[in-house]
Motif scaffolding. Structure first.
Motif, short mmCIF file in Angstrom:
data_model
loop_
_atom_site.label_atom_id
_atom_site.label_comp_id
_atom_site.label_asym_id
_atom_site.label_seq_id
_atom_site.Cartn_x
_atom_site.Cartn_y
_atom_site.Cartn_z
N GLN A 69 8.63 28.05 -2.36
CA GLN A 69 9.72 28.83 -1.77
C GLN A 69 11.07 28.27 -2.22
OE1 GLN A 69 9.26 31.47 0.52
NE2 GLN A 69 11.45 31.86 0.50
N GLU A 70 11.22 26.95 -2.16
CA GLU A 70 12.48 26.32 -2.55
C GLU A 70 12.75 26.49 -4.04
OE1 GLU A 70 12.38 22.28 -1.32
OE2 GLU A 70 12.17 22.76 0.82
N ALA A 71 11.68 26.53 -4.85
CA ALA A 71 11.85 26.69 -6.29
C ALA A 71 12.16 28.13 -6.68
CB ALA A 71 10.59 26.22 -7.01
N GLY A 72 12.05 29.05 -5.73
CA GLY A 72 12.35 30.46 -6.01
C GLY A 72 11.15 31.28 -6.41
N TYR A 73 9.94 30.75 -6.19
CA TYR A 73 8.72 31.48 -6.55
C TYR A 73 7.78 31.47 -5.33
CZ TYR A 73 10.74 30.31 -11.05
OH TYR A 73 11.61 30.16 -12.09
N PRO A 74 8.14 32.20 -4.29
CA PRO A 74 7.35 32.14 -3.05
C PRO A 74 5.94 32.69 -3.23
CG PRO A 74 8.96 33.90 -2.94
CD PRO A 74 9.27 33.13 -4.19
N ALA A 75 5.00 32.05 -2.55
CA ALA A 75 3.63 32.55 -2.54
C ALA A 75 3.56 33.78 -1.65
CB ALA A 75 2.68 31.47 -2.03
N ALA A 76 2.75 34.75 -2.06
CA ALA A 76 2.62 35.99 -1.30
C ALA A 76 1.96 35.69 0.04
CB ALA A 76 1.80 37.01 -2.08
N LEU A 77 2.59 36.15 1.10
CA LEU A 77 2.11 35.91 2.46
C LEU A 77 1.46 37.18 2.99
CD1 LEU A 77 2.28 33.50 4.48
CD2 LEU A 77 4.22 34.67 5.53
N THR A 78 0.29 37.04 3.59
CA THR A 78 -0.45 38.18 4.11
C THR A 78 -0.55 38.07 5.62
OG1 THR A 78 -1.78 38.28 2.10
CG2 THR A 78 -2.64 39.45 4.02
N GLY A 105 -3.92 27.25 4.59
CA GLY A 105 -3.47 28.57 4.20
C GLY A 105 -2.89 29.38 5.33
N VAL A 106 -3.15 28.98 6.58
CA VAL A 106 -2.59 29.71 7.72
C VAL A 106 -1.23 29.13 8.05
CG1 VAL A 106 -2.84 30.20 10.17
CG2 VAL A 106 -4.82 30.38 8.66
N ARG A 107 -0.20 29.98 7.99
CA ARG A 107 1.15 29.52 8.32
C ARG A 107 1.42 29.66 9.81
NH1 ARG A 107 4.38 28.56 3.83
NH2 ARG A 107 5.65 27.55 5.41
N THR A 108 1.10 30.81 10.37
CA THR A 108 1.28 31.02 11.81
C THR A 108 0.11 31.83 12.35
OG1 THR A 108 2.55 33.07 11.51
CG2 THR A 108 3.80 31.01 11.62
N ALA A 109 -0.19 31.62 13.63
CA ALA A 109 -1.23 32.40 14.30
C ALA A 109 -0.77 32.65 15.73
CB ALA A 109 -2.57 31.68 14.29
N GLU A 110 -0.74 33.91 16.13
CA GLU A 110 -0.33 34.28 17.49
C GLU A 110 -1.47 35.04 18.14
OE1 GLU A 110 3.32 36.41 17.33
OE2 GLU A 110 4.53 34.62 16.96
N THR A 117 -6.13 40.26 20.67
CA THR A 117 -5.90 40.26 19.23
C THR A 117 -5.31 38.92 18.79
OG1 THR A 117 -3.69 41.23 19.50
CG2 THR A 117 -5.53 42.75 19.10
N ALA A 118 -5.47 38.65 17.50
CA ALA A 118 -4.84 37.48 16.88
C ALA A 118 -4.12 37.96 15.63
CB ALA A 118 -5.87 36.42 16.54
N SER A 119 -2.82 37.70 15.53
CA SER A 119 -2.04 38.06 14.35
C SER A 119 -1.82 36.80 13.54
CB SER A 119 -0.70 38.67 14.76
OG SER A 119 0.08 39.00 13.65
N VAL A 120 -2.31 36.80 12.28
CA VAL A 120 -2.32 35.59 11.46
C VAL A 120 -1.54 35.84 10.18
CG1 VAL A 120 -3.78 33.79 10.47
CG2 VAL A 120 -4.67 35.21 12.34
N SER A 121 -0.54 35.01 9.91
CA SER A 121 0.17 35.02 8.63
C SER A 121 -0.42 33.91 7.77
CB SER A 121 1.67 34.79 8.83
OG SER A 121 2.24 35.85 9.55
N HIS A 122 -0.91 34.27 6.58
CA HIS A 122 -1.68 33.28 5.83
C HIS A 122 -1.52 33.49 4.33
CE1 HIS A 122 -4.84 36.29 4.87
NE2 HIS A 122 -4.50 36.80 6.04
N ILE A 123 -1.94 32.47 3.62
CA ILE A 123 -1.97 32.49 2.17
C ILE A 123 -3.35 31.98 1.75
CG2 ILE A 123 -0.99 31.51 0.06
CD1 ILE A 123 1.60 31.05 1.67
#
Length: 813
Positions: A69-78, A105-110, A117-123
């Motif tokens: 992200q800092e380098a300017g090439y963010p990984a696609a987040l799903t 690979g999981v950034r956030t999980a709510e 339900t569980a909403s998961v932002s992941h790579i």
């Protein structure tokens, strides 16, 4: 979709990387990854945009994605939504969340207990990987939309719990009558034992209780025992421990009484049976109430009809909505619901859009207007061309927004999560403590009383109420908002909006009609016809309301616009281009100043007079010379005065930030009674002004130039009639162009937060007060020792109270 392959030690992982354009990009991205401790062998393929690397731990993956992200090439987040079954309390939700966030690979999980339900932002994970992880933690999960719908799941749960409760109630009734009848009818117990020996009665109670525990009560054992074995006890585990202790002690009394002192030979079959029955009753009522809480979104889904009459092969055919495609021509009878979104091509009439916008007055439609799926046609026969189907319709978009808001967490939830994480182990510790104190301090025989105290503590504790206190209020509140035409795009906007201190508005299209008209043209060195022709040429490609006013004026005077080249917009100032080889600039005074164009005194005086009358001056420059001034009037919406008055009534300050000249902005602000007015502002100036006002500031706007302010404000509210960019930048969207919806949204958010505070107060106070009572703290002072049956009833009542209290939000008006 990326994938993860477990490999010891660490993991081999593949990521999809964005922003790669050349080999240099690949080199920079690889070097960024190589610099992360724990990352080895990073390899990036420019053609596929994929990166393969080896990571040492889940934390390493987070560091790697941060470096990209800092380098300017963010990984696609799903973002993946899972439907999770078997969660019964806040402890369950916390365990599901922790199992997901432990995955690399999981950034956030709510996790939302109310919606299941569980909403998961992941790579780097497939939805099946996430579902399998949750299932391994003891809670069956599938990607949302697979196998069953949420509505069917809720109905099945309520039906199953109702059946289990009724079965348990029938089996419990004779046990309860036998054990408690003597307290109601004097001599009943003596009469019964004279007919049937006490040992036989106990054996019958044993059989009935065993059937209850193995039948209706197995739901608690099915979830509670595995959780205990995993060392992660939850609500079901407490019920298992309490009922098992009562049942086993009674079984020993019945079949091996010699193991106990004679004065300690008591049975508690009725406690075990009644506990299961009452908790099943509470779960059933809770499931029914949760189903009612989600009715708003289901009503939205039910708006669209299942079939429509479509022109196919030169004849009308009744087709399922799923088979309709973009470009189809649909016939709409009077009184029918619109099947999918479209553009009216034949017929005129009124359409009732109240279920989507909350606006009771039908909207007049004519050819070229938009029809929205789910709305109701009036008395005219209409034909329209389909412009969107399925997930692309506006109704589907609204449902998605509501679901996203309902799945979100409020900042206040963080406190609940910290408490519930340790709640069940603490309760188990308190039960052991209560047992030990009774055994030490109580007179002989202390064992029965100690057992009753321990069971009561286990049963009366209610993490269910804690876990439901916040999400069920969000569920009902956001659903009610959708019915009123107020969409909360994120759940946390509810809390921020409730804390609002000042509401700032854009002017054009927000507090005004957004349909300005040219009311005067002053010229210098050019005639009126040429002024309109040149201005219309440059404005032809603009969507700004003032541009539309100039184009309408040109059309009404039959002026044919010339062709403009090199048109360039200067956001917040104006627009320029080349017409017939001449440089044309049209915009506000700031546009002239930026172009170092000297104003003509007569035109400046005319624009000043227009501004003091509340009209907007727009200047025209030709080849660097000021040649014309247009006066444009945009009437305030009839609802704007009411909206400002209502905001003042609920204790909020108001502000108006406008790109219009200060005099025009002041005229509108004064007529509406707004506290603070600033005109002549660029989008950057608006954003800075909003930031200077500090936290708890709300900004309401509708245009492209409002997007930065909407995103930068503490809470952004977009008018639904505005641009897609503005709507995307806002946290709250008003489906109707009515500023009175702003105070309604704030009142609703305050009502939701008040409801949440009530629920949390009840849940925490209930546990803080009744757990000590269950331990027997009142007994030394002459008070009663709490019965496990009463504890079960109180526990069931607690979660039902929380959900029922949240359901009151459905009546918010």
């Amino acid at each position: 979709m990326s994938s993860i392959t477990e490999n010891t030690p660490g993991w081999d992982i593949e990521l999809t990387i964005t922003g790669l354009n050349c080999a240099s990009c690949v080199g920079r991205a690889e070097r960024a990854l190589e610099a992360v401790p724990g990352v080895t062998e990073p390899q990036i393929n420019l053609a596929t945009g994929r990166a393969r690397l080896h990571i040492a731990s889940p934390d390493t993956l987070r560091d790697a994605t941060d470096a990209l992200q800092e380098a300017g090439y963010p990984a696609a987040l799903t973002t993946t939504v899972l439907k999770v079954e078997d969660m019964s309390c806040a402890s369950c939700a916390g365990r599901v969340e922790r199992s997901l966030t432990a995955l690399p690979g999981v950034r956030t999980a709510e996790v939302n207990l109310a919606t299941g339900t569980a909403s998961v932002s992941h790579i780097g994970l497939d939805p099946s990987d996430l579902a399998n992880t949750v299932s391994a933690a003891g809670y069956k999960a599938v990607p949302h939309g697979e196998n069953s719908t949420a509505e069917a799941s809720e109905k099945d749960e309520a039906t199953e719990l109702r059946r289990a409760f009724l079965t348990a109630a029938c089996l419990t009734l004779p046990i309860f009558v036998v054990e408690m009848g003597g307290h109601v009818v004097p001599g009943f117990h003596e009469w019964l034992t004279s007919i049937i020996p006490m040992r036989v009665i106990w054996i019958v109670e044993f059989i009935l209780t065993a059937i209850i525990l193995a039948g209706p009560g197995r739901i608690f054992f099915r979830h509670g025992v595995p959780a205990l074995l995993r060392g992660a006890p939850e609500m079901n585990s407490l019920v298992v421990l309490g009922t098992s202790a009562a049942f086993l002690y009674s079984t020993v009394t019945t079949f091996a009484p010699f193991l106990l002192p004679e004065n300690a030979r008591h049975v508690y079959f009725e406690s075990a049976a009644v506990i299961v029955t009452l908790i099943l009753l509470g779960r059933w009522l809770e499931a029914r109430a949760k189903g009612q809480a989600g009715q708003a979104i289901r009503r939205l889904l039910d708006l669209a009809p299942s079939t429509a009459r479509v022109e196919r092969n030169a004849k009308l055919t009744e087709l399922p909505v799923q088979e309709i495609i973009q470009g189809d021509i649909v016939h709409l009878r009077p009184g029918e619901r619109v099947a999918v979104d479209g553009e009216l091509i034949d017929g005129t009439g009124a359409v009732d859009e109240s279920m989507l916008t909350g606006e009771p007055i039908p909207v007049e439609k004519e050819p070229g207007d938009t029809l929205i799926g789910g709305t109701v046609n009036g008395n005219a026969a209409l034909r329209y061309r389909v412009t969107a189907t399925g997930a692309d319709t506006r109704l589907a978009g609204i449902v998605r927004l509501v679901e996203q808001a309902q799945a979100g967490k409020l900042p206040v939830q963080a406190l609940v999560d910290r408490v519930t994480r340790v709640f069940v182990p603490v309760v188990m510790g308190l039960a052991v403590l209560a047992f030990a104190l009774w055994m030490i301090l109580a007179p002989a025989p202390a064992l029965p009383q100690a057992l009753v105290a321990a069971i009561s503590v286990l049963i009366i504790a209610c993490p269910c109420a804690m876990g439901l206190a916040v999400p069920v209020s969000i569920l009902v509140g956001t659903g009610r908002g959708a019915e009123l035409g107020i969409l909360f795009r994120r759940g946390d906007a509810l809390q921020r909006l409730a804390d609002a201190r000042i509401v700032a508005f854009d002017k054009t299209g927000t507090l005004t009609e957004g349909k300005p008209a040219v009311t005067g043209i002053e010229t210098a060195g050019i005639d009126r016809h040429d002024a309109l022709r040149l201005a219309a040429a440059v404005e032809a490609g603009s969507e700004h309301p003032l541009a539309r006013a100039i184009l309408d004026a040109a059309g009404s005077e039959s002026v044919e616009a010339a062709e403009a080249r090199g048109v360039k917009a200067d956001t917040g100032r104006g627009i320029s281009g080349e017409v017939d080889g001449q440089r044309v600039l049209i915009g506000n005074l700031s546009a002239l100043e930026a172009g170092h164009i000297e104003t003509v005194a007569a035109l400046a005086d005319a624009s000043d007079r227009a501004a003091t009358e509340g009209r907007t001056p727009v200047h025209l420059a030709l080849n660097g010379k000021h040649v014309a001034s247009f006066s444009i009037a945009d009437a305030a919406r009839p609802e704007s005065v009411t909206a400002i008055r209502e905001l003042h009534e609920i204790g909020l300050q108001t502000a108006l930030f406008s790109g219009d000249v200060p005099a025009a902005a002041n005229a509108v602000g004064s007529s509406l009674g707004i506290d603070r007015v600033q005109g002549g502002m660029t989008p950057e100036a608006k954003l800075e002004a909003v930031r200077q006002m500090g936290e708890s500031t709300v900004f309401v706007g509708d245009g492209i130039n409002d997007a930065p302010v909407l995103a930068g404000a503490d809470t952004g509210i977009a008018m639904g009639s505005g641009t897609d960019i503005a709507i995307e930048a806002a946290e709250v969207v008003l489906l109707r162009p009515d500023p009175t919806a702003v105070p309604t949204a704030i009142r609703l958010s305050r009502a939701v937060m008040r409801n949440i505070r009530q629920n949390l107060f009840w849940a925490f106070t209930y546990n803080a007060l009744l757990i000590p009572v269950a331990m027997g703290v009142l007994v030394p002072f002459g008070g009663p020792q709490l019965s496990p049956m009463l504890a079960a009833g109180a526990m069931a009542l607690s979660s039902v109270f929380v959900v029922s209290n949240a359901l009151r939000l459905r009546r918010f008006s």
